[in-house]
Design an enzyme around this catalytic site. Sequence first.
Site, PDB file in Angstrom:
ATOM      1  N   PRO A  11       0.610  -1.040   0.126  1.00  0.00           N
ATOM      2  CA  PRO A  11      -0.147  -0.153  -0.154  1.00  0.00           C
ATOM      3  C   PRO A  11       0.748   1.107   0.045  1.00  0.00           C
ATOM      4  CG  PRO A  11      -0.169  -0.924   2.198  1.00  0.00           C
ATOM      5  CD  PRO A  11       0.353  -1.950   1.232  1.00  0.00           C
ATOM      6  N   ASN A  12       0.257   2.303  -0.829  1.00  0.00           N
ATOM      7  CA  ASN A  12       0.757   3.607  -0.967  1.00  0.00           C
ATOM      8  C   ASN A  12       2.268   3.618  -1.711  1.00  0.00           C
ATOM      9  OD1 ASN A  12      -1.352   4.907   0.768  1.00  0.00           O
ATOM     10  ND2 ASN A  12      -0.267   3.728   2.339  1.00  0.00           N
ATOM     11  N   ARG A  19       4.846  10.911  -2.589  1.00  0.00           N
ATOM     12  CA  ARG A  19       4.607  10.866  -1.143  1.00  0.00           C
ATOM     13  C   ARG A  19       5.953  10.972  -0.159  1.00  0.00           C
ATOM     14  NH1 ARG A  19       4.720   4.495   1.172  1.00  0.00           N
ATOM     15  NH2 ARG A  19       3.738   5.068   3.259  1.00  0.00           N
ATOM     16  N   TYR A  24      11.136   8.882   1.504  1.00  0.00           N
ATOM     17  CA  TYR A  24      11.183   7.865   0.441  1.00  0.00           C
ATOM     18  C   TYR A  24      11.824   8.341  -0.964  1.00  0.00           C
ATOM     19  CZ  TYR A  24       7.845   5.910   3.435  1.00  0.00           C
ATOM     20  OH  TYR A  24       7.107   5.492   4.650  1.00  0.00           O
ATOM     21  N   ASN A  75       8.127  -5.346  -0.301  1.00  0.00           N
ATOM     22  CA  ASN A  75       7.889  -4.377   0.424  1.00  0.00           C
ATOM     23  C   ASN A  75       6.507  -4.215   0.892  1.00  0.00           C
ATOM     24  OD1 ASN A  75       7.869  -1.897   1.678  1.00  0.00           O
ATOM     25  ND2 ASN A  75       9.056  -0.794   0.177  1.00  0.00           N
ATOM     26  N   ALA A  78       2.993  -0.474   5.027  1.00  0.00           N
ATOM     27  CA  ALA A  78       2.408  -0.543   6.422  1.00  0.00           C
ATOM     28  C   ALA A  78       1.800  -2.060   6.838  1.00  0.00           C
ATOM     29  CB  ALA A  78       1.272   0.303   6.425  1.00  0.00           C
ATOM     30  N   HIS A  81       3.802  -4.069   9.449  1.00  0.00           N
ATOM     31  CA  HIS A  81       3.556  -4.082  10.817  1.00  0.00           C
ATOM     32  C   HIS A  81       2.545  -4.593  11.132  1.00  0.00           C
ATOM     33  CE1 HIS A  81       6.968  -1.460   9.533  1.00  0.00           C
ATOM     34  NE2 HIS A  81       6.123  -0.619   8.998  1.00  0.00           N
ATOM     35  N   ASP A  88       1.272 -15.336   7.059  1.00  0.00           N
ATOM     36  CA  ASP A  88       0.878 -16.839   6.753  1.00  0.00           C
ATOM     37  C   ASP A  88       1.180 -16.962   5.330  1.00  0.00           C
ATOM     38  OD1 ASP A  88       0.292 -17.346   9.459  1.00  0.00           O
ATOM     39  OD2 ASP A  88      -1.917 -16.888   8.993  1.00  0.00           O
ATOM     40  N   GLU A  99      12.942  -9.155   2.364  1.00  0.00           N
ATOM     41  CA  GLU A  99      12.026  -7.794   2.940  1.00  0.00           C
ATOM     42  C   GLU A  99      12.717  -6.850   2.635  1.00  0.00           C
ATOM     43  OE1 GLU A  99      11.267  -8.364   7.054  1.00  0.00           O
ATOM     44  OE2 GLU A  99      10.081  -6.225   6.986  1.00  0.00           O
ATOM     45  N   HIS A 101      12.786  -2.374   2.824  1.00  0.00           N
ATOM     46  CA  HIS A 101      11.975  -1.205   2.993  1.00  0.00           C
ATOM     47  C   HIS A 101      13.309   0.006   2.297  1.00  0.00           C
ATOM     48  CE1 HIS A 101       9.234  -3.113   5.281  1.00  0.00           C
ATOM     49  NE2 HIS A 101      10.151  -4.021   5.964  1.00  0.00           N
ATOM     50  N   ILE A 102      12.622   0.822   1.830  1.00  0.00           N
ATOM     51  CA  ILE A 102      13.147   2.045   1.255  1.00  0.00           C
ATOM     52  C   ILE A 102      13.751   2.784   2.358  1.00  0.00           C
ATOM     53  CG2 ILE A 102      13.189   4.330  -0.005  1.00  0.00           C
ATOM     54  CD1 ILE A 102      10.784   2.713  -1.498  1.00  0.00           C
ATOM     55  N   SER A 103      12.972   3.193   3.347  1.00  0.00           N
ATOM     56  CA  SER A 103      13.545   3.903   4.553  1.00  0.00           C
ATOM     57  C   SER A 103      14.110   2.989   5.542  1.00  0.00           C
ATOM     58  CB  SER A 103      12.334   4.523   5.254  1.00  0.00           C
ATOM     59  OG  SER A 103      11.327   3.800   5.749  1.00  0.00           O
ATOM     60  N   ARG A 108      12.568   5.085  12.643  1.00  0.00           N
ATOM     61  CA  ARG A 108      11.426   5.985  12.549  1.00  0.00           C
ATOM     62  C   ARG A 108      10.580   5.413  14.043  1.00  0.00           C
ATOM     63  NH1 ARG A 108       8.995   5.042   6.752  1.00  0.00           N
ATOM     64  NH2 ARG A 108       7.818   7.017   7.768  1.00  0.00           N
ATOM     65  N   ARG A 112       7.072   1.035  13.658  1.00  0.00           N
ATOM     66  CA  ARG A 112       7.628   0.421  12.574  1.00  0.00           C
ATOM     67  C   ARG A 112       8.708  -0.198  12.957  1.00  0.00           C
ATOM     68  NH1 ARG A 112       5.333   3.757   8.506  1.00  0.00           N
ATOM     69  NH2 ARG A 112       4.874   5.879   9.265  1.00  0.00           N
TER      70      ARG A 112
HETATM   71  C1  DQA Z   1       8.047   1.396   3.989  1.00  0.00           C
HETATM   72  C2  DQA Z   1       8.229   1.485   5.763  1.00  0.00           C
HETATM   73  C3  DQA Z   1       6.756   1.444   6.130  1.00  0.00           C
HETATM   74  O1  DQA Z   1       6.805   1.540   7.373  1.00  0.00           O
HETATM   75  C4  DQA Z   1       5.837   2.067   5.551  1.00  0.00           C
HETATM   76  O2  DQA Z   1       4.399   1.918   5.954  1.00  0.00           O
HETATM   77  C5  DQA Z   1       5.870   2.222   3.894  1.00  0.00           C
HETATM   78  C6  DQA Z   1       7.113   2.041   3.276  1.00  0.00           C
HETATM   79  C7  DQA Z   1       9.634   1.596   3.350  1.00  0.00           C
HETATM   80  O3  DQA Z   1       9.624   1.232   2.056  1.00  0.00           O
HETATM   81  O4  DQA Z   1      10.313   2.300   3.964  1.00  0.00           O
HETATM   82  O5  DQA Z   1       4.784   2.120   3.283  1.00  0.00           O
HETATM   83  O6  DQA Z   1       7.864  -0.056   3.653  1.00  0.00           O
END
Ligand code: DQA
Length: 148
Positions: A11-12, A19, A24, A75, A78, A81, A88, A99, A101-103, A108, A112
């Site tokens: 998502p997002n 964003r 990011y 990735n 959210a 978390h 599952d 796994e 994550h960009i950040s 943070r 997270r």
């Molecule tokens: C994220 C970190 C997550 O906490 C956040 O909800 C995201 C992006 C990252 O790529 O840093 O949507 O997965």
Amino acid sequence: MNDTVLVLNGPNLNLLGQRQPEVYGSATLADVEALCRSTAAEFGLQAECRQSNAEHVLIDAIHEFRIGTAGIVINAGAYTHTSVAILDALNACEVPVIECHISNVHRREAFRHHSYVSKAATAVLAGFGIHGYALAIRHLAQLRRAGG
Ligand code: DQA
């Protein structure tokens, strides 16, 4: 085993580049997907890139690629978390799961710092920006070579 890597964004992440660019960066999802395709090609792999804001669509994609592929880069945004359902699905995978994550999520907010995805992940990358996706694909290529 086929030569496909699933790159799954949650998502997002469709809003990358618009964003919170201070968190990011300025690259878009299209940039991420182009990077994944070219990195995969360098190693003789193919990146299948999917993004969804819907948990069940992410789960269906994991099911589709969970056996016989070169692995999954996820990735989960959210859902990382919050989602036991994605955990599952990943636990049902017979292929390596990276796994990404960009950040740097550990720098943070406290919410997270916990990841359900990590419980099923072969390896975790956080804070490398979009380069993390390329590193993840490179690692999957190395695992594939080592395995056969
Ligand atoms: C994220 C970190 C997550 O906490 C956040 O909800 C995201 C992006 C990252 O790529 O840093 O949507 O997965």
